[in-house]
Design a protein around this motif. Structure first.
Motif, PDB file in Angstrom:
ATOM      1  N   LEU A 164       1.123  -1.237  -0.159  1.00 56.74           N
ATOM      2  CA  LEU A 164       0.290   0.290  -0.069  1.00 56.74           C
ATOM      3  C   LEU A 164       0.806   1.067  -0.416  1.00 56.74           C
ATOM      4  CD1 LEU A 164      -2.470  -0.901   2.548  1.00 56.74           C
ATOM      5  CD2 LEU A 164      -3.164  -1.220   0.606  1.00 56.74           C
ATOM      6  N   LEU A 165       0.206   2.155  -0.556  1.00 54.01           N
ATOM      7  CA  LEU A 165       1.053   3.749  -0.881  1.00 54.01           C
ATOM      8  C   LEU A 165      -0.292   4.650  -0.097  1.00 54.01           C
ATOM      9  CD1 LEU A 165       3.521   5.784  -1.621  1.00 54.01           C
ATOM     10  CD2 LEU A 165       2.539   5.310  -3.945  1.00 54.01           C
ATOM     11  N   VAL A 166       0.574   5.624   0.851  1.00 51.64           N
ATOM     12  CA  VAL A 166      -1.134   6.422   0.463  1.00 51.64           C
ATOM     13  C   VAL A 166       0.214   7.941   0.591  1.00 51.64           C
ATOM     14  CG1 VAL A 166      -2.352   4.762   2.666  1.00 51.64           C
ATOM     15  CG2 VAL A 166      -0.329   6.238   3.340  1.00 51.64           C
ATOM     16  N   THR A 167      -0.825   8.881   0.781  1.00 51.63           N
ATOM     17  CA  THR A 167      -0.230  10.679   0.489  1.00 51.63           C
ATOM     18  C   THR A 167      -1.487  10.992   1.322  1.00 51.63           C
ATOM     19  OG1 THR A 167      -1.436  11.058  -1.825  1.00 51.63           O
ATOM     20  CG2 THR A 167       0.293   9.145  -1.728  1.00 51.63           C
ATOM     21  N   SER A 168      -0.433  12.938   1.410  1.00 48.57           N
ATOM     22  CA  SER A 168      -0.900  14.041   2.284  1.00 48.57           C
ATOM     23  C   SER A 168      -0.200  14.646   2.688  1.00 48.57           C
ATOM     24  CB  SER A 168      -1.582  12.975   3.759  1.00 48.57           C
ATOM     25  OG  SER A 168      -1.957  14.448   4.243  1.00 48.57           O
ATOM     26  N   SER A 169      -0.862  15.871   2.916  1.00 42.07           N
ATOM     27  CA  SER A 169      -0.039  16.942   3.166  1.00 42.07           C
ATOM     28  C   SER A 169      -0.002  17.678   4.654  1.00 42.07           C
ATOM     29  CB  SER A 169      -0.244  18.290   2.029  1.00 42.07           C
ATOM     30  OG  SER A 169       0.147  17.404   0.610  1.00 42.07           O
ATOM     31  N   LYS A 170       1.048  17.740   5.137  1.00 38.05           N
ATOM     32  CA  LYS A 170       1.629  18.386   6.848  1.00 38.05           C
ATOM     33  C   LYS A 170       0.106  20.063   6.643  1.00 38.05           C
ATOM     34  CE  LYS A 170       5.805  16.615   8.436  1.00 38.05           C
ATOM     35  NZ  LYS A 170       7.603  17.783   7.727  1.00 38.05           N
ATOM     36  N   VAL A 171      -0.331  20.276   5.771  1.00 39.34           N
ATOM     37  CA  VAL A 171      -0.360  20.969   5.987  1.00 39.34           C
ATOM     38  C   VAL A 171      -1.362  21.852   4.438  1.00 39.34           C
ATOM     39  CG1 VAL A 171      -0.297  23.598   5.648  1.00 39.34           C
ATOM     40  CG2 VAL A 171       0.867  23.043   7.358  1.00 39.34           C
ATOM     41  N   GLY A 172      -2.442  21.088   4.520  1.00 36.02           N
ATOM     42  CA  GLY A 172      -3.761  21.567   3.233  1.00 36.02           C
ATOM     43  C   GLY A 172      -4.459  20.390   3.220  1.00 36.02           C
ATOM     44  N   GLU A 173      -4.312  19.056   3.782  1.00 39.96           N
ATOM     45  CA  GLU A 173      -5.250  18.241   3.496  1.00 39.96           C
ATOM     46  C   GLU A 173      -5.536  17.311   4.985  1.00 39.96           C
ATOM     47  OE1 GLU A 173      -5.812  16.177   1.386  1.00 39.96           O
ATOM     48  OE2 GLU A 173      -4.208  16.236  -0.009  1.00 39.96           O
ATOM     49  N   SER A 174      -7.051  17.443   4.936  1.00 42.06           N
ATOM     50  CA  SER A 174      -7.971  17.357   6.768  1.00 42.06           C
ATOM     51  C   SER A 174      -7.214  15.736   6.845  1.00 42.06           C
ATOM     52  CB  SER A 174      -8.746  17.263   6.080  1.00 42.06           C
ATOM     53  OG  SER A 174      -9.465  16.518   4.962  1.00 42.06           O
ATOM     54  N   ASN A 175      -6.881  14.201   5.964  1.00 43.48           N
ATOM     55  CA  ASN A 175      -6.775  13.143   5.906  1.00 43.48           C
ATOM     56  C   ASN A 175      -5.448  12.869   6.421  1.00 43.48           C
ATOM     57  OD1 ASN A 175      -4.771  13.869   3.850  1.00 43.48           O
ATOM     58  ND2 ASN A 175      -5.327  11.486   3.237  1.00 43.48           N
ATOM     59  N   TYR A 176      -4.479  14.220   6.937  1.00 40.80           N
ATOM     60  CA  TYR A 176      -2.987  13.470   7.289  1.00 40.80           C
ATOM     61  C   TYR A 176      -3.039  13.050   8.613  1.00 40.80           C
ATOM     62  CZ  TYR A 176       1.719  15.294   9.507  1.00 40.80           C
ATOM     63  OH  TYR A 176       2.726  14.774  10.082  1.00 40.80           O
ATOM     64  N   LYS A 177      -3.633  13.477  10.055  1.00 43.13           N
ATOM     65  CA  LYS A 177      -3.477  12.902  11.227  1.00 43.13           C
ATOM     66  C   LYS A 177      -4.075  11.513  11.472  1.00 43.13           C
ATOM     67  CE  LYS A 177      -4.130  16.642  14.727  1.00 43.13           C
ATOM     68  NZ  LYS A 177      -4.828  17.422  15.814  1.00 43.13           N
ATOM     69  N   ALA A 178      -5.226  11.282  10.473  1.00 40.22           N
ATOM     70  CA  ALA A 178      -5.709   9.680   9.229  1.00 40.22           C
ATOM     71  C   ALA A 178      -4.606   9.023   8.883  1.00 40.22           C
ATOM     72  CB  ALA A 178      -6.920  10.127   9.074  1.00 40.22           C
TER      73      ALA A 178
END
Length: 375
Positions: free
Chosen positions: A312-326
């Protein structure tokens, strides 16, 4: 004229400009007191603002590919696809029909042997009877004589909701990116099957087998690979198939790889979420089935079910994405298993939009390439 036509955008801009000029021109005449003058001022201001917002909306739709047509925008796109069968000698029949073919735009070459090809196809599920359009990218090697007996790895690529499959080609530039990466030796040649997860429009099925409704998960886990295998030289073993998606498509990609590791050896979610929502676009997905609800929660699944043998590969952003903590929590949960492998792309900043995903697509394709085999 279609919703995505440039003529529609130009007409909307011209109308907004004319209304703005007319408002400025007529304002002195409407400056007097009285209900007629007040009504005129309110009417001109309202019409001008509506025209400006319409321009912004049409431009945003062209940039991000939310809706493909007026019917799609107003929720009138409800009909299933039509199966077209051809008589013997009159053409090919089967679950996949090629409608058009074009070279990959923006690259050098005038033949598919050098520029690759993007085919627009119709796919019909033999078991689910779900019908949907899609685009298939074939790399240049697919057409080259020395590779005529070779099979290629394949990756399904999904949009978000509502999304348009064409946006994967034109806006996110998957074919062009895959061609350039392979040309530079950074990934192996790969077939891409690009479509939206919304295969029963306008409903957002979240890639689930809905009790009494569309069997979307079965379509992606069985019917889609079967249809592609009847028409293209794609590897048949589990290690030959991967799946990528953004937003809703990212959730679907992760879920399908986790639920069906025998089909998808790898799943990449760009800005995914990890639990199917229930809202007006989805309707009642679970019909009181607690097991179905739990399995649709990827964090519940990885904690309570046997760890799937997939990557699996997941992506997010520290600033700007609401899914970062999840996303961080999901990574920790998967890392605690002994079998499922997890990777991530975490940007310093980036919103939930095409620009962010275009930054993530090249490394995602490289990652996917490294986890798929030809046969």
């Amino acid at each position: 004229m279609g919703l995505t036509s440039n003529k529609v955008l130009v007409m909307a801009i011209v109308l907004a400009v004319l209304l703005f000029v007319g408002t400025v021109w007529q304002w002195p005449r409407l400056a007097r007191g009285g209900w007629r003058s007040v009504t005129g001022r309110v009417g001109l201001l309202l019409a001008t603002q509506v025209a400006v917002f319409t321009c912004v909306g049409i431009a945003a739709n062209q940039a991000f590919g939310f809706y493909a047509s007026w019917a799609d925008l107003f929720g009138r796109e409800t009909a299933q696809g039509v199966v077209v069968n051809y008589a013997p000698g009159g053409g090919r029949t089967g679950p996949l029909q090629v409608r058009t073919a074009a070279l990959v735009q923006g690259v050098d070459g005038r033949r598919p042997q050098t520029a690759g090809q993007v085919q627009k196809v119709d796919i019909v599920g033999r078991t689910t009877h779900i019908a949907t359009p899609a685009y298939v990218y074939l790399p240049p090697e697919y057409f080259q004589p020395q590779y005529r007996t070779r099979t290629f790895p394949a990756s399904v690529v999904l949009t978000g909701y509502p999304g348009t499959a064409q946006a994967l080609v034109d806006k996110l530039r998957y074919p062009r990116t895959a061609l350039e990466l392979a040309k530079n030796g950074r990934m192996q040649p790969m077939i891409l099957i690009m479509l939206r997860p919304t295969v029963a429009p306008p409903r957002d099925t979240e890639c689930m087998d809905i009790p009494g409704g569309p069997q979307t998960e079965t379509f992606f886990a069985k019917d889609l690979p079967d249809a592609v295998l009847t028409h293209y030289r794609v590897g048949r073993k589990p290690g030959s198939w991967g799946i990528i998606g953004d937003s809703t498509g990212g959730y679907c990609a992760l879920k399908l790889a986790m639920h069906h590791p025998g089909v998808y050896a790898a799943g990449a979610g760009l800005s995914p979420y990890y639990k199917a929502p229930t809202d007006p676009t989805t309707g009642d997905l679970f019909h009181g089935d607690k097991k179905l609800r739990n399995r649709s929660d990827l964090r519940w699944f990885i904690k309570h079910e046997a760890a799937p043998d997939t990557s699996l590969l997941v992506t997010s952003s520290k600033v700007g994405e609401s899914n970062y903590k999840a996303t961080l929590k999901f990574i920790d949960q998967v890392r605690s298993t002994n079998l499922t492998r997890i990777s991530s792309i975490i940007l310093d900043s980036g919103g939930h939009n095409f620009n962010t995903w275009r930054r993530e697509i090249p490394p995602t394709l490289q990652w996917m390439s490294g986890r798929l085999t030809e046969r």
